[in-house]
Design an enzyme around this catalytic site. Structure first.
Site, PDB file in Angstrom:
ATOM      1  N   HIS A  75       0.843  -1.203   0.000  1.00 14.71           N
ATOM      2  CA  HIS A  75       0.000   0.000   0.000  1.00 14.71           C
ATOM      3  C   HIS A  75       0.874   1.247   0.000  1.00 14.71           C
ATOM      4  CE1 HIS A  75      -4.054  -1.740   1.544  1.00 14.71           C
ATOM      5  NE2 HIS A  75      -3.533  -2.419   0.543  1.00 14.71           N
ATOM      6  N   TYR A 204      -8.835   5.329   7.907  1.00 13.12           N
ATOM      7  CA  TYR A 204      -8.892   5.709   9.323  1.00 13.12           C
ATOM      8  C   TYR A 204      -9.923   6.818   9.440  1.00 13.12           C
ATOM      9  CZ  TYR A 204      -4.518   3.266  10.445  1.00 13.12           C
ATOM     10  OH  TYR A 204      -3.565   2.310  10.673  1.00 13.12           O
ATOM     11  N   PRO A 295      -2.860   0.174  19.259  1.00 11.71           N
ATOM     12  CA  PRO A 295      -2.731  -0.342  17.889  1.00 11.71           C
ATOM     13  C   PRO A 295      -2.981   0.679  16.777  1.00 11.71           C
ATOM     14  CG  PRO A 295      -4.762  -1.131  18.883  1.00 11.71           C
ATOM     15  CD  PRO A 295      -4.020  -0.410  19.954  1.00 11.71           C
ATOM     16  N   LYS A 299       2.065  -0.486  15.097  1.00 14.89           N
ATOM     17  CA  LYS A 299       3.508  -0.510  15.316  1.00 14.89           C
ATOM     18  C   LYS A 299       4.065  -1.671  16.129  1.00 14.89           C
ATOM     19  CE  LYS A 299       4.445   3.262  13.192  1.00 14.89           C
ATOM     20  NZ  LYS A 299       4.852   3.005  11.831  1.00 14.89           N
ATOM     21  N   TYR A 387       4.326   6.668   9.844  1.00 13.26           N
ATOM     22  CA  TYR A 387       3.451   5.534   9.559  1.00 13.26           C
ATOM     23  C   TYR A 387       4.192   4.433   8.784  1.00 13.26           C
ATOM     24  CZ  TYR A 387      -0.823   2.992   8.636  1.00 13.26           C
ATOM     25  OH  TYR A 387      -1.779   2.012   8.597  1.00 13.26           O
TER      26      TYR A 387
HETATM   27  C1  FAD Z   1      -5.719  -7.213  18.139  1.00 14.84           C
HETATM   28  C2  FAD Z   1      -4.307  -6.778  17.885  1.00 14.84           C
HETATM   29  C3  FAD Z   1      -4.004  -6.081  16.703  1.00 14.84           C
HETATM   30  C4  FAD Z   1      -2.698  -5.665  16.455  1.00 14.84           C
HETATM   31  N1  FAD Z   1      -2.423  -4.987  15.293  1.00 14.84           N
HETATM   32  C5  FAD Z   1      -1.146  -4.638  15.014  1.00 14.84           C
HETATM   33  C6  FAD Z   1      -0.772  -4.052  13.754  1.00 14.84           C
HETATM   34  O1  FAD Z   1      -1.610  -3.831  12.884  1.00 14.84           O
HETATM   35  N2  FAD Z   1       0.540  -3.765  13.516  1.00 14.84           N
HETATM   36  C7  FAD Z   1       1.497  -4.031  14.464  1.00 14.84           C
HETATM   37  O2  FAD Z   1       2.677  -3.768  14.198  1.00 14.84           O
HETATM   38  N3  FAD Z   1       1.187  -4.585  15.664  1.00 14.84           N
HETATM   39  C8  FAD Z   1      -0.095  -4.905  15.964  1.00 14.84           C
HETATM   40  N4  FAD Z   1      -0.409  -5.534  17.156  1.00 14.84           N
HETATM   41  C9  FAD Z   1       0.658  -5.790  18.110  1.00 14.84           C
HETATM   42  C10 FAD Z   1       1.468  -7.009  17.738  1.00 14.84           C
HETATM   43  O3  FAD Z   1       0.627  -8.119  17.494  1.00 14.84           O
HETATM   44  C11 FAD Z   1       2.454  -7.317  18.869  1.00 14.84           C
HETATM   45  O4  FAD Z   1       3.150  -6.132  19.168  1.00 14.84           O
HETATM   46  C12 FAD Z   1       3.430  -8.436  18.477  1.00 14.84           C
HETATM   47  O5  FAD Z   1       2.788  -9.685  18.554  1.00 14.84           O
HETATM   48  C13 FAD Z   1       4.662  -8.433  19.383  1.00 14.84           C
HETATM   49  O6  FAD Z   1       5.472  -9.546  19.095  1.00 14.84           O
HETATM   50  P1  FAD Z   1       6.290 -10.259  20.243  1.00 14.84           P
HETATM   51  O7  FAD Z   1       7.046 -11.340  19.593  1.00 14.84           O
HETATM   52  O8  FAD Z   1       7.007  -9.233  21.034  1.00 14.84           O
HETATM   53  O9  FAD Z   1       5.185 -10.833  21.250  1.00 14.84           O
HETATM   54  P2  FAD Z   1       4.100 -11.969  21.023  1.00 14.84           P
HETATM   55  O10 FAD Z   1       3.628 -11.983  19.614  1.00 14.84           O
HETATM   56  O11 FAD Z   1       3.097 -11.795  22.099  1.00 14.84           O
HETATM   57  O12 FAD Z   1       4.915 -13.306  21.243  1.00 14.84           O
HETATM   58  C14 FAD Z   1       5.270 -13.762  22.528  1.00 14.84           C
HETATM   59  C15 FAD Z   1       5.312 -15.280  22.518  1.00 14.84           C
HETATM   60  O13 FAD Z   1       5.764 -15.745  23.783  1.00 14.84           O
HETATM   61  C16 FAD Z   1       4.932 -16.826  24.180  1.00 14.84           C
HETATM   62  N5  FAD Z   1       5.014 -16.909  25.657  1.00 14.84           N
HETATM   63  C17 FAD Z   1       4.350 -16.179  26.568  1.00 14.84           C
HETATM   64  N6  FAD Z   1       4.702 -16.545  27.801  1.00 14.84           N
HETATM   65  C18 FAD Z   1       5.620 -17.537  27.676  1.00 14.84           C
HETATM   66  C19 FAD Z   1       6.350 -18.305  28.598  1.00 14.84           C
HETATM   67  N7  FAD Z   1       6.218 -18.145  29.934  1.00 14.84           N
HETATM   68  N8  FAD Z   1       7.210 -19.230  28.133  1.00 14.84           N
HETATM   69  C20 FAD Z   1       7.371 -19.416  26.790  1.00 14.84           C
HETATM   70  N9  FAD Z   1       6.686 -18.701  25.871  1.00 14.84           N
HETATM   71  C21 FAD Z   1       5.828 -17.763  26.310  1.00 14.84           C
HETATM   72  C22 FAD Z   1       3.569 -16.485  23.631  1.00 14.84           C
HETATM   73  O14 FAD Z   1       2.730 -17.626  23.487  1.00 14.84           O
HETATM   74  C23 FAD Z   1       3.941 -15.888  22.284  1.00 14.84           C
HETATM   75  O15 FAD Z   1       3.997 -16.843  21.263  1.00 14.84           O
HETATM   76  C24 FAD Z   1      -1.685  -5.954  17.424  1.00 14.84           C
HETATM   77  C25 FAD Z   1      -1.979  -6.658  18.598  1.00 14.84           C
HETATM   78  C26 FAD Z   1      -3.287  -7.071  18.841  1.00 14.84           C
HETATM   79  C27 FAD Z   1      -3.581  -7.836  20.107  1.00 14.84           C
END
Ligand code: FAD
Length: 394
Positions: A75, A204, A295, A299, A387
């Site tokens: 996009h 948006y 959200p 980011k 963005y």
């Molecule tokens: C509804 C929604 C919409 C979103 N939309 C966007 C978007 O459009 N763009 C964007 O950039 N971000 C968006 N986000 C945010 C984005 O999804 C998160 O910031 C992203 O998942 C972060 O990645 P991470 O690897 O840090 O954490 P996570 O994806 O949460 O990964 C953490 C992992 O650790 C595992 N875990 C947890 N505890 C333990 C433990 N004790 N032992 C072992 N494993 C464990 C979990 O199961 C998970 O698999 C959105 C979030 C939500 C909820």
């Protein structure tokens, strides 16, 4: 009790942990990923869908973006809706050609897991009772249970990539951390719908009934959100009511919102969290384990990727030369971007949502700001730069 040795223990197989495992693998550094959910669960978890240019470039560089390029949607603009009109922000024109790519987080996760396993990189799913010990020593230990047995993973460093409810952040003594938090007085009710998007670019919309976002996941699947109260009951929102509200908030003359079966419906509260510092002894936090952003700016996933890129560079330099500068400076390097993104996400949220208690004065201020973004190239460029994502800082 079985014992395993590695260089880096990575807790969590979300975007942060998986990208880190690939970056370390490329640098010839051994890493074991421990994940408490099943592979199927993490591969189906619907979350983010907007990838910044830098995230796509990094996945490209790792050779992991083949399917993303085939199936992702590039996009080059976004649409702002207010006062019954729509205005396009030409993201690419304003940022020297940078763009966002729409590709579901669960698809990124699937690609990263498949490639990591194919390369022989260990990912242990469905681990239980993870505990971190010896973080102040030179050889920390991760204890966990898997397949009914107790295990110990001995390592040089632990990467806490286990999200906001994980064990890593909780393993740091509270006195060693400062937590900055903000709750927003609204939430998003999101639906995933089996219907072709009614728009080619994200919309948006600010409306007197509240914010709405028309996003998408593929040419056949739409992702739509409306602002609701943080304590809203999902049961009070049958599909028809959601579509009525979307139609009202996204309306412009001559445009129709296509509707289809709702595949998923959920409510997500908006909050900001930043933990400082992002490291303690031999433990380094990355992604949602260290910070949450509302959200609106799309980011969270992108920040997680930026963190682990910095962390992998610090780890690789340390193993290569013994220089600890990259690891010592990890927190400062990440926080600069984290707070920029917090500021952007907070301003976008405040500008586009209707805050409880807002009066006509607030409403007019918001409209004046949106109107300014439409009329001033400098204001539009600032939004576009943030963005599509700031370039990496090196
Ligand atoms: C509804 C929604 C919409 C979103 N939309 C966007 C978007 O459009 N763009 C964007 O950039 N971000 C968006 N986000 C945010 C984005 O999804 C998160 O910031 C992203 O998942 C972060 O990645 P991470 O690897 O840090 O954490 P996570 O994806 O949460 O990964 C953490 C992992 O650790 C595992 N875990 C947890 N505890 C333990 C433990 N004790 N032992 C072992 N494993 C464990 C979990 O199961 C998970 O698999 C959105 C979030 C939500 C909820």
């Amino acid at each position: 009790m079985s014992r395993l040795d590695t260089q880096v223990a990575i807790i969590g197989a979300g975007p942060a942990g998986l990208v880190l495992s690939h970056l370390l693998g490329r640098a010839g550094i051994e890493a074991v990923v421990l994940e408490d959910r099943s592979r199927e669960y993490v591969e189906q978890r619907v979350r983010a869908g907007v990838l910044e240019q830098g995230t796509v470039d990094l996945l490209d560089d790792l050779g992991l973006a083949g399917r993303l390029h085939r199936e992702g949607l590039v996009h080059r603009g976004v649409l702002l809706g207010f006062d019954g009109r729509r205005h396009r922000i030409p993201l690419s024109d304003l940022t020297g050609g940078r763009a966002i790519t729409i590709y579901g987080q669960q698809e990124v996760v699937k690609d990263l897991i498949a490639a990591r396993l194919a390369a022989g990189g260990p990912i242990q799913f469905e681990v239980e009772d993870v505990e971190l010990a010896g973080l102040d020593s030179t050889r920390p230990v991760v204890r966990y249970r898997a397949g009914g047995a107790a295990h110990e993973l001995h390592c040089d460093l632990v990467a806490g990539c286990d999200g906001s409810h994980g064990v890593s952040r909780r393993s740091i003594p509270p006195a060693a951390l400062t937590v900055y938090e903000r709750e927003f007085p609204f939430a998003w009710l999101g639906i995933l719908a089996q219907v072709a998007p009614s728009t080619d670019e994200l919309i948006y919309a600010r409306h007197e009934r509240g914010f709405a976002l028309h996003s998408l996941r593929s040419p056949e699947v739409s992702r739509l959100y409306i602002q609701v109260a943080p304590d809203e009951d999902l049961a009070a929102w049958p599909d028809d009511r959601v579509w009525d509200e979307l139609r009202a908030r996204l309306a412009v003359d001559g445009w129709t919102l296509a509707e289809g079966p709702v595949l998923e419906k959920s409510i997500a509260v908006h909050r900001s969290v930043v933990v400082e510092p992002m490291q303690h002894g031999r433990l380094f936090l990355a992604g949602d384990a260290a910070h949450i952003v509302p959200p609106t700016g799309a980011k969270g996933l992108n920040l997680a990727v930026a963190d682990v890129r910095a962390l992998a560079q610090g780890i690789a330099a340390w193993y290569r030369t013994g220089d600890t500068a990259g690891l010592d400076g990890y927190t400062a390097r990440c926080l600069r971007r984290v707070w920029r993104v917090q500021e952007f996400s907070t301003s976008m949220s405040t500008l586009l949502h209707r805050l409880p208690g807002a009066d006509g004065f607030d409403e007019r201020l918001a409209r004046a700001e949106l109107d300014w973004i439409c009329r001033s190239e400098a204001a539009a460029r600032s939004l576009a730069e943030n963005y599509v994502g700031l370039p990496f800082d090196d």
